[in-house]
Design a protein around this motif. Structure first.
Motif, PDB file in Angstrom:
ATOM      1  N   LEU A   6      24.768   0.605 -19.146  1.00 43.77           N
ATOM      2  CA  LEU A   6      23.402   0.489 -19.669  1.00 43.77           C
ATOM      3  C   LEU A   6      22.908  -0.956 -19.671  1.00 43.77           C
ATOM      4  O   LEU A   6      21.718  -1.208 -19.464  1.00 43.77           O
ATOM      5  N   SER A   7      23.833  -1.885 -19.877  1.00 45.78           N
ATOM      6  CA  SER A   7      23.424  -3.298 -19.896  1.00 45.78           C
ATOM      7  C   SER A   7      23.005  -3.793 -18.515  1.00 45.78           C
ATOM      8  O   SER A   7      22.351  -4.829 -18.394  1.00 45.78           O
ATOM      9  N   VAL A  20      24.854   5.029  -9.956  1.00 48.45           N
ATOM     10  CA  VAL A  20      25.640   5.752 -10.961  1.00 48.45           C
ATOM     11  C   VAL A  20      25.411   7.253 -10.861  1.00 48.45           C
ATOM     12  O   VAL A  20      26.362   8.040 -10.930  1.00 48.45           O
ATOM     13  N   THR A  21      24.173   7.686 -10.674  1.00 49.87           N
ATOM     14  CA  THR A  21      23.887   9.117 -10.602  1.00 49.87           C
ATOM     15  C   THR A  21      24.510   9.747  -9.365  1.00 49.87           C
ATOM     16  O   THR A  21      25.099  10.835  -9.449  1.00 49.87           O
ATOM     17  N   VAL A  22      24.407   9.096  -8.219  1.00 46.04           N
ATOM     18  CA  VAL A  22      25.033   9.636  -7.002  1.00 46.04           C
ATOM     19  C   VAL A  22      26.539   9.790  -7.212  1.00 46.04           C
ATOM     20  O   VAL A  22      27.119  10.845  -6.931  1.00 46.04           O
ATOM     21  N   ILE A  23      27.178   8.764  -7.727  1.00 45.67           N
ATOM     22  CA  ILE A  23      28.636   8.802  -7.910  1.00 45.67           C
ATOM     23  C   ILE A  23      29.022   9.832  -8.970  1.00 45.67           C
ATOM     24  O   ILE A  23      30.008  10.571  -8.807  1.00 45.67           O
ATOM     25  N   ALA A  24      28.247   9.931 -10.044  1.00 47.44           N
ATOM     26  CA  ALA A  24      28.544  10.920 -11.091  1.00 47.44           C
ATOM     27  C   ALA A  24      28.425  12.344 -10.556  1.00 47.44           C
ATOM     28  O   ALA A  24      29.202  13.223 -10.942  1.00 47.44           O
ATOM     29  N   CYS A  25      27.472  12.581  -9.662  1.00 43.87           N
ATOM     30  CA  CYS A  25      27.301  13.917  -9.076  1.00 43.87           C
ATOM     31  C   CYS A  25      28.449  14.279  -8.136  1.00 43.87           C
ATOM     32  O   CYS A  25      28.581  15.431  -7.730  1.00 43.87           O
ATOM     33  N   LEU A  30      30.974   9.062 -14.958  1.00 45.76           N
ATOM     34  CA  LEU A  30      30.067   7.972 -15.310  1.00 45.76           C
ATOM     35  C   LEU A  30      28.933   8.544 -16.158  1.00 45.76           C
ATOM     36  O   LEU A  30      28.596   9.723 -16.029  1.00 45.76           O
ATOM     37  N   PRO A  31      28.322   7.739 -17.007  1.00 47.95           N
ATOM     38  CA  PRO A  31      27.322   8.243 -17.969  1.00 47.95           C
ATOM     39  C   PRO A  31      25.929   8.449 -17.369  1.00 47.95           C
ATOM     40  O   PRO A  31      24.951   7.805 -17.775  1.00 47.95           O
ATOM     41  N   ALA A  32      25.813   9.377 -16.415  1.00 47.55           N
ATOM     42  CA  ALA A  32      24.522   9.598 -15.761  1.00 47.55           C
ATOM     43  C   ALA A  32      23.469  10.125 -16.735  1.00 47.55           C
ATOM     44  O   ALA A  32      22.307   9.715 -16.675  1.00 47.55           O
ATOM     45  N   ALA A  33      23.867  11.008 -17.638  1.00 48.76           N
ATOM     46  CA  ALA A  33      22.897  11.563 -18.587  1.00 48.76           C
ATOM     47  C   ALA A  33      22.369  10.474 -19.521  1.00 48.76           C
ATOM     48  O   ALA A  33      21.161  10.367 -19.749  1.00 48.76           O
ATOM     49  N   MET A  34      23.262   9.670 -20.040  1.00 52.40           N
ATOM     50  CA  MET A  34      22.840   8.586 -20.931  1.00 52.40           C
ATOM     51  C   MET A  34      21.983   7.573 -20.173  1.00 52.40           C
ATOM     52  O   MET A  34      21.017   7.018 -20.719  1.00 52.40           O
ATOM     53  N   LEU A  35      22.301   7.368 -18.910  1.00 52.32           N
ATOM     54  CA  LEU A  35      21.529   6.445 -18.078  1.00 52.32           C
ATOM     55  C   LEU A  35      20.113   6.980 -17.846  1.00 52.32           C
ATOM     56  O   LEU A  35      19.145   6.219 -17.887  1.00 52.32           O
ATOM     57  N   ALA A  36      19.992   8.295 -17.622  1.00 54.20           N
ATOM     58  CA  ALA A  36      18.662   8.893 -17.447  1.00 54.20           C
ATOM     59  C   ALA A  36      17.852   8.759 -18.736  1.00 54.20           C
ATOM     60  O   ALA A  36      16.655   8.425 -18.696  1.00 54.20           O
ATOM     61  N   PHE A  59      16.163  12.038  -6.806  1.00 49.32           N
ATOM     62  CA  PHE A  59      16.664  11.826  -5.450  1.00 49.32           C
ATOM     63  C   PHE A  59      18.165  11.548  -5.454  1.00 49.32           C
ATOM     64  O   PHE A  59      18.909  12.094  -4.639  1.00 49.32           O
ATOM     65  N   SER A  60      18.615  10.714  -6.388  1.00 45.60           N
ATOM     66  CA  SER A  60      20.045  10.385  -6.426  1.00 45.60           C
ATOM     67  C   SER A  60      20.878  11.587  -6.839  1.00 45.60           C
ATOM     68  O   SER A  60      21.985  11.785  -6.331  1.00 45.60           O
ATOM     69  N   PHE A  61      20.360  12.421  -7.739  1.00 45.92           N
ATOM     70  CA  PHE A  61      21.060  13.642  -8.138  1.00 45.92           C
ATOM     71  C   PHE A  61      21.208  14.573  -6.938  1.00 45.92           C
ATOM     72  O   PHE A  61      22.296  15.076  -6.648  1.00 45.92           O
ATOM     73  N   VAL A  62      20.108  14.805  -6.222  1.00 44.87           N
ATOM     74  CA  VAL A  62      20.135  15.689  -5.047  1.00 44.87           C
ATOM     75  C   VAL A  62      21.058  15.123  -3.973  1.00 44.87           C
ATOM     76  O   VAL A  62      21.863  15.852  -3.376  1.00 44.87           O
ATOM     77  N   LEU A  63      20.995  13.824  -3.727  1.00 41.07           N
ATOM     78  CA  LEU A  63      21.856  13.195  -2.723  1.00 41.07           C
ATOM     79  C   LEU A  63      23.330  13.339  -3.096  1.00 41.07           C
ATOM     80  O   LEU A  63      24.162  13.694  -2.254  1.00 41.07           O
ATOM     81  N   GLY A  64      23.677  13.082  -4.355  1.00 40.07           N
ATOM     82  CA  GLY A  64      25.063  13.231  -4.805  1.00 40.07           C
ATOM     83  C   GLY A  64      25.568  14.649  -4.630  1.00 40.07           C
ATOM     84  O   GLY A  64      26.698  14.873  -4.188  1.00 40.07           O
ATOM     85  N   ASP A  65      24.719  15.639  -4.964  1.00 42.63           N
ATOM     86  CA  ASP A  65      25.082  17.050  -4.761  1.00 42.63           C
ATOM     87  C   ASP A  65      25.365  17.345  -3.295  1.00 42.63           C
ATOM     88  O   ASP A  65      26.347  18.021  -2.955  1.00 42.63           O
ATOM     89  N   GLN A  66      24.496  16.845  -2.426  1.00 40.49           N
ATOM     90  CA  GLN A  66      24.653  17.123  -0.999  1.00 40.49           C
ATOM     91  C   GLN A  66      25.904  16.454  -0.427  1.00 40.49           C
ATOM     92  O   GLN A  66      26.608  17.045   0.393  1.00 40.49           O
ATOM     93  N   ILE A  67      26.173  15.236  -0.862  1.00 44.52           N
ATOM     94  CA  ILE A  67      27.384  14.546  -0.393  1.00 44.52           C
ATOM     95  C   ILE A  67      28.618  15.331  -0.816  1.00 44.52           C
ATOM     96  O   ILE A  67      29.527  15.564  -0.002  1.00 44.52           O
TER      97      ILE A  67
END
Length: 196
Positions: A6-7, A20-25, A30-36, A59-67
């Protein structure tokens, strides 16, 4: 780790949200929810632009899912067997498999919303079992859109009290999961009773 991630937002902005969101997906804890939530809060204070946060997060959520889907599609069942061999991941993978088997496309949407910890594993299972890509992609997009909207806008609306929102979401998630469990049990009991 959450505080550290967060910092990074004030310095690196949406790049942190994206990475973070791509990697979390893909299943990395990683704290994707807290980051959102935090990104929505930063948008409320004017440090970020709200629509940029929504677009980048989605976009990062969808990309992480697809990867995750295409990695598993390339690796096939070897990946699932490897995941099952990990003691820590075995229950989550099993839950994802059962959910996908019983609910199909709805499982994909649920795994991105109210059962989001199972999301990456459902993506891997879909890819490894060669679940058709178009239904997977559409269901994952719907779930990711719901998740993004809820988390970013909650952060935006409650920017001054994100810790209370985090607690509220955790409590609501427990109630929803318990409610789903009770509903499934009732349906199963009813069907068992009718078949006798």
């Amino acid at each position: 780790m959450t505080e550290y991630v967060l910092s990074l937002i004030p310095q690196y902005g949406l790049v942190v949200v994206f990475v973070v969101t791509v990697i979390a997906c893909m299943g990395v804890p990683l704290p994707a929810a807290m980051l959102a939530l935090a990104s929505g809060g930063f948008a409320a204070t004017g440090d970020l632009t709200l629509w940029h946060v929504v677009v980048v997060t989605l976009f990062s959520f969808v990309l992480g899912d697809q990867i995750a889907y295409f990695i598993a599609r390339a690796q096939g069942n070897r990946l699932i067997e490897w995941l099952r061999g990990k003691k820590r991941l075995e229950p989550v993978v099993k839950k994802g498999e059962n959910l996908l088997r019983s609910k199909g496309n709805l499982a994909i949407v649920l795994s991105r919303t109210i059962i989001s910890p199972a999301g990456p594993w459902v993506s891997y299972i879909c890819g490894a079992t060669r679940f058709r890509w178009v239904p997977f992609a559409l269901s994952a997009f719907i779930g990711a859109s719901c998740w993004t909207t809820v988390y970013v806008f909650l952060g935006y609306l409650f920017a001054g009290n994100l810790s209370a929102v985090t607690d509220l979401i955790s409590n609501m998630l427990g109630v929803v999961v318990a409610g789903l469990g009770v509903t499934v049990a009732i349906i199963w009991l009813y069907r068992s009773w009718r078949n006798q």
